[in-house]
Design an enzyme around this catalytic site. Structure first.
Site, PDB file in Angstrom:
ATOM      1  N   ARG A  74       0.823  -1.226   0.000  1.00 28.15           N
ATOM      2  CA  ARG A  74       0.000   0.000   0.000  1.00 28.15           C
ATOM      3  C   ARG A  74       0.852   1.268   0.000  1.00 28.15           C
ATOM      4  O   ARG A  74       0.457   2.287   0.580  1.00 28.15           O
ATOM      5  CB  ARG A  74      -0.941   0.034   1.218  1.00 28.15           C
ATOM      6  CG  ARG A  74      -2.020  -1.005   1.209  1.00 28.15           C
ATOM      7  CD  ARG A  74      -3.169  -0.538   0.341  1.00 28.15           C
ATOM      8  NE  ARG A  74      -4.219  -1.526   0.265  1.00 28.15           N
ATOM      9  CZ  ARG A  74      -5.323  -1.496   1.006  1.00 28.15           C
ATOM     10  NH1 ARG A  74      -5.515  -0.560   1.880  1.00 28.15           N
ATOM     11  NH2 ARG A  74      -6.227  -2.428   0.860  1.00 28.15           N
ATOM     12  N   ARG A  83      -3.007   6.733   1.110  1.00 31.86           N
ATOM     13  CA  ARG A  83      -3.478   7.965   1.753  1.00 31.86           C
ATOM     14  C   ARG A  83      -2.518   8.639   2.718  1.00 31.86           C
ATOM     15  O   ARG A  83      -2.733   9.770   3.116  1.00 31.86           O
ATOM     16  CB  ARG A  83      -4.799   7.688   2.476  1.00 31.86           C
ATOM     17  CG  ARG A  83      -5.973   7.600   1.527  1.00 31.86           C
ATOM     18  CD  ARG A  83      -7.126   6.902   2.168  1.00 31.86           C
ATOM     19  NE  ARG A  83      -6.718   5.556   2.528  1.00 31.86           N
ATOM     20  CZ  ARG A  83      -7.481   4.701   3.177  1.00 31.86           C
ATOM     21  NH1 ARG A  83      -8.676   5.049   3.575  1.00 31.86           N
ATOM     22  NH2 ARG A  83      -7.047   3.485   3.447  1.00 31.86           N
ATOM     23  N   ARG A  99      -6.774  12.326  -5.110  1.00 30.12           N
ATOM     24  CA  ARG A  99      -8.058  11.747  -4.690  1.00 30.12           C
ATOM     25  C   ARG A  99      -9.154  12.802  -4.513  1.00 30.12           C
ATOM     26  O   ARG A  99     -10.333  12.488  -4.607  1.00 30.12           O
ATOM     27  CB  ARG A  99      -7.877  10.961  -3.385  1.00 30.12           C
ATOM     28  CG  ARG A  99      -7.411   9.554  -3.550  1.00 30.12           C
ATOM     29  CD  ARG A  99      -8.483   8.629  -4.133  1.00 30.12           C
ATOM     30  NE  ARG A  99      -9.365   8.040  -3.138  1.00 30.12           N
ATOM     31  CZ  ARG A  99     -10.672   8.194  -3.102  1.00 30.12           C
ATOM     32  NH1 ARG A  99     -11.268   8.962  -3.992  1.00 30.12           N
ATOM     33  NH2 ARG A  99     -11.395   7.596  -2.193  1.00 30.12           N
ATOM     34  N   ASP A 111      -6.636  -2.503  -7.455  1.00 31.71           N
ATOM     35  CA  ASP A 111      -7.209  -3.116  -6.261  1.00 31.71           C
ATOM     36  C   ASP A 111      -7.514  -4.579  -6.546  1.00 31.71           C
ATOM     37  O   ASP A 111      -7.725  -4.953  -7.704  1.00 31.71           O
ATOM     38  CB  ASP A 111      -8.498  -2.402  -5.834  1.00 31.71           C
ATOM     39  CG  ASP A 111      -8.819  -2.696  -4.380  1.00 31.71           C
ATOM     40  OD1 ASP A 111      -8.245  -2.043  -3.498  1.00 31.71           O
ATOM     41  OD2 ASP A 111      -9.605  -3.626  -4.126  1.00 31.71           O
ATOM     42  N   TYR A 135     -15.263 -11.422  -0.133  1.00 35.58           N
ATOM     43  CA  TYR A 135     -15.875 -10.119  -0.435  1.00 35.58           C
ATOM     44  C   TYR A 135     -17.146 -10.278  -1.272  1.00 35.58           C
ATOM     45  O   TYR A 135     -18.142  -9.587  -1.057  1.00 35.58           O
ATOM     46  CB  TYR A 135     -14.885  -9.220  -1.188  1.00 35.58           C
ATOM     47  CG  TYR A 135     -13.896  -8.533  -0.273  1.00 35.58           C
ATOM     48  CD1 TYR A 135     -14.301  -7.478   0.547  1.00 35.58           C
ATOM     49  CD2 TYR A 135     -12.573  -8.934  -0.204  1.00 35.58           C
ATOM     50  CE1 TYR A 135     -13.405  -6.848   1.393  1.00 35.58           C
ATOM     51  CE2 TYR A 135     -11.669  -8.306   0.642  1.00 35.58           C
ATOM     52  CZ  TYR A 135     -12.092  -7.268   1.439  1.00 35.58           C
ATOM     53  OH  TYR A 135     -11.207  -6.650   2.282  1.00 35.58           O
TER      54      TYR A 135
HETATM   55  C1  CP3 Z   1      -7.989  -6.687   1.019  1.00 34.78           C
HETATM   56  C2  CP3 Z   1      -7.413  -5.808  -0.066  1.00 34.78           C
HETATM   57  C3  CP3 Z   1      -8.102  -4.798  -0.786  1.00 34.78           C
HETATM   58  N1  CP3 Z   1      -7.213  -4.273  -1.696  1.00 34.78           N
HETATM   59  C4  CP3 Z   1      -5.995  -4.875  -1.572  1.00 34.78           C
HETATM   60  C5  CP3 Z   1      -6.110  -5.884  -0.583  1.00 34.78           C
HETATM   61  C6  CP3 Z   1      -5.022  -6.848  -0.216  1.00 34.78           C
HETATM   62  C7  CP3 Z   1      -4.047  -6.262   0.732  1.00 34.78           C
HETATM   63  C8  CP3 Z   1      -4.601  -6.081   2.103  1.00 34.78           C
HETATM   64  O1  CP3 Z   1      -4.952  -7.061   2.737  1.00 34.78           O
HETATM   65  O2  CP3 Z   1      -4.624  -4.913   2.551  1.00 34.78           O
HETATM   66  C9  CP3 Z   1      -4.782  -4.655  -2.360  1.00 34.78           C
HETATM   67  C10 CP3 Z   1      -4.443  -3.293  -2.773  1.00 34.78           C
HETATM   68  N2  CP3 Z   1      -5.197  -2.140  -2.678  1.00 34.78           N
HETATM   69  C11 CP3 Z   1      -4.498  -1.094  -3.171  1.00 34.78           C
HETATM   70  C12 CP3 Z   1      -3.270  -1.587  -3.686  1.00 34.78           C
HETATM   71  C13 CP3 Z   1      -2.336  -0.700  -4.486  1.00 34.78           C
HETATM   72  C14 CP3 Z   1      -0.953  -0.931  -4.550  1.00 34.78           C
HETATM   73  C15 CP3 Z   1      -0.173  -0.626  -3.295  1.00 34.78           C
HETATM   74  O3  CP3 Z   1       0.232   0.542  -3.126  1.00 34.78           O
HETATM   75  O4  CP3 Z   1       0.087  -1.564  -2.513  1.00 34.78           O
HETATM   76  C16 CP3 Z   1      -3.210  -2.949  -3.381  1.00 34.78           C
HETATM   77  C17 CP3 Z   1      -2.069  -3.943  -3.630  1.00 34.78           C
HETATM   78  C18 CP3 Z   1      -4.929   0.298  -3.234  1.00 34.78           C
HETATM   79  C19 CP3 Z   1      -6.001   0.769  -2.328  1.00 34.78           C
HETATM   80  N3  CP3 Z   1      -7.195   0.139  -2.064  1.00 34.78           N
HETATM   81  C20 CP3 Z   1      -7.951   0.920  -1.253  1.00 34.78           C
HETATM   82  C21 CP3 Z   1      -7.247   2.113  -0.983  1.00 34.78           C
HETATM   83  C22 CP3 Z   1      -7.764   3.296  -0.179  1.00 34.78           C
HETATM   84  C23 CP3 Z   1      -8.969   3.852  -0.853  1.00 34.78           C
HETATM   85  C24 CP3 Z   1      -9.010   5.356  -0.987  1.00 34.78           C
HETATM   86  O5  CP3 Z   1      -8.114   5.970  -1.565  1.00 34.78           O
HETATM   87  O6  CP3 Z   1     -10.018   5.900  -0.550  1.00 34.78           O
HETATM   88  C25 CP3 Z   1      -6.034   2.027  -1.656  1.00 34.78           C
HETATM   89  C26 CP3 Z   1      -4.947   3.070  -1.705  1.00 34.78           C
HETATM   90  C27 CP3 Z   1      -9.318   0.595  -0.780  1.00 34.78           C
HETATM   91  C28 CP3 Z   1      -9.546  -0.768  -0.286  1.00 34.78           C
HETATM   92  N4  CP3 Z   1      -9.371  -1.920  -1.022  1.00 34.78           N
HETATM   93  C29 CP3 Z   1      -9.649  -2.995  -0.213  1.00 34.78           C
HETATM   94  C30 CP3 Z   1     -10.057  -2.537   1.049  1.00 34.78           C
HETATM   95  C31 CP3 Z   1     -10.423  -3.406   2.217  1.00 34.78           C
HETATM   96  C32 CP3 Z   1     -10.031  -1.143   0.989  1.00 34.78           C
HETATM   97  C33 CP3 Z   1     -10.513  -0.180   2.042  1.00 34.78           C
HETATM   98  C34 CP3 Z   1      -9.648  -0.193   3.229  1.00 34.78           C
HETATM   99  C35 CP3 Z   1      -8.612   0.867   3.093  1.00 34.78           C
HETATM  100  O7  CP3 Z   1      -9.024   1.999   2.798  1.00 34.78           O
HETATM  101  O8  CP3 Z   1      -7.431   0.598   3.330  1.00 34.78           O
HETATM  102  C36 CP3 Z   1      -9.526  -4.389  -0.654  1.00 34.78           C
END
Ligand code: CP3
Length: 362
Positions: A30, A34, A43, A81, A157
């Site tokens: 990640r 943010r 964003r 994602d 999910y």
């Molecule tokens: C379970 C999962 C998700 N997404 C992901 C997983 C597996 C990794 C983990 O277990 O954390 C994987 C993921 N999501 C994102 C990436 C981008 C690459 C990176 O920088 O790692 C990666 C590799 C961007 C993201 N995916 C998300 C964000 C934040 C959303 C935003 O900008 O509002 C980002 C940067 C949103 C997201 N996407 C997901 C959730 C649960 C959420 C909300 C929770 C949160 O906000 O952290 C599903």
């Protein structure tokens, strides 16, 4: 692959192949997110999935941490994602602010609403475009990682309709409809294979599979429901790349919370790197994994809230614990899960600097 700028830093790829390195390569899950003000700025004007679907924006966000931490960070990961696969299967997914599926799968009959065959070029071509554009923009500074979610995590999910503390609905499916669940898990896995192969064709240099909910399963349920799909993915990707005469790339499995399965994943999973979370000691993880696979991890992400002194002390400890016979070998330094939004980017910089310092031979 032909047509891309020559690599200037391949530490990540060498460590993933199990080689000894002059210091540990480092990146964090990640890392484009943010906690970065430049991410929050983009964003303000764009929805989450809009960014994923717009190659210019996805490229910009992917390279933000590389620009900020030039010379300190050793990999980029494409901004996307794991939930783009449920979307490709035909499900609606919103991000408000966490994932939300207005129409989740309630019974096995609902599976008929999903696309039977997913044409990944049509449904996910935007990810491939973003990868190619990012690879060019990176100009060989660091390798680019592609990824997907693991079938069990995506299934959770799709059935829960979003995040869940108990996974009650998803687990009810496994126990009430085991055969239908396995059929759906395999269908998801087949889409993962095509998606990952497409990412390699587009320029991804390492692939990571995220099984974020693996730790919610009892070990024998992981073996029954998740593990076979993880094997199906690694075998499928290798077979399709070989058939197309495309060189294989290293593959990482991050099965969060499934430290009980390290031995199984290392011996039979078909992956080159095992990602581990902070709930296992690196020395113990090495014992379980053996010397055929590399390891990635495993700092508690909350360490980044502990201040400089704590960060230095803990990084030093981690670097020592991952060494093999006093050498840094087959280890990719990372957190044990994603970085969280409240981290000060300067503290992450310090984390990187400490990794550089303490993973070099003493
Ligand atoms: C379970 C999962 C998700 N997404 C992901 C997983 C597996 C990794 C983990 O277990 O954390 C994987 C993921 N999501 C994102 C990436 C981008 C690459 C990176 O920088 O790692 C990666 C590799 C961007 C993201 N995916 C998300 C964000 C934040 C959303 C935003 O900008 O509002 C980002 C940067 C949103 C997201 N996407 C997901 C959730 C649960 C959420 C909300 C929770 C949160 O906000 O952290 C599903």
């Amino acid at each position: 692959m032909a047509g891309f700028p020559a690599m200037k830093n391949d530490l990540l790829l060498r460590a993933a192949r199990g080689e000894e390195t002059e210091r540990a390569p480092v990146w964090v899950m990640r890392q484009a997110g943010r906690y970065l003000p430049e991410f929050r700025k983009v964003r303000e004007d764009h929805e989450f999935f809009e960014i994923c679907r717009t190659p210019d924006l996805a490229t910009e966000i992917t390279v933000q941490p590389i620009r900020r931490y030039t010379g300190l960070i050793d990999a980029s990961i494409i901004f996307s994602d794991i939930l783009v696969i449920p979307q490709a299967l035909g499900m609606e997914v919103q991000m408000n602010p966490g994932p939300y599926f207005p129409d989740p799968l309630q019974t096995p009959e609902d599976v008929s609403k999903l696309r039977k065959v997913v044409d990944v070029n049509k449904e996910l071509g935007y990810v491939f475009e973003a990868i190619t554009q990012t690879r060019k923009t990176l100009n060989g500074e660091v390798p680019l990682i592609g990824f997907c979610g693991a079938p069990w995590t995506l299934f959770s999910y799709m059935v829960e309709g979003g995040g869940s503390k108990t996974l009650q609905k998803a687990k009810s499916w496994l126990f009430k409809y085991p055969e239908e669940s396995k059929a759906l898990l395999n269908r998801i896995a087949d889409t993962c294979v095509d998606f990952l192969v497409g990412q390699v064709k587009a320029g991804a240099q390492l692939l990571q599979v995220f099984d974020s909910w693996a730790g919610e399963l009892a070990p024998h349920h992981f073996e029954e429901f998740s593990f076979p799909t993880l094997q199906r993915i690694s075998a499928g990707v290798h077979q399709k790349l070989d058939a197309a005469n495309i060189p294989r790339v290293p593959m990482t499995i991050f099965a969060k919370g499934a430290n009980y399965a390290i031995q199984l994943l290392a011996s039979k999973g078909g992956y080159d790197v095992i990602g581990i979370d902070w709930c296992i000691d690196p020395t113990r993880a090495r014992q379980l994994a053996g010397d055929k696979v590399a390891l990635q991890g495993n700092m508690d992400p909350n360490l980044l809230y502990g201040g400089r002194e704590a960060i230095e002390r803990e990084v030093k400890r981690m670097c020592e614990a991952f060494k093999v016979g006093g050498k840094t070998k087959g280890w990719i330094a990372n957190l044990g899960h994603g970085i969280t939004p409240g981290v000060d980017p300067e503290d992450l910089k310090w984390f990187f600097e400490c990794i550089h310092k303490y993973s070099a031979p003493s």
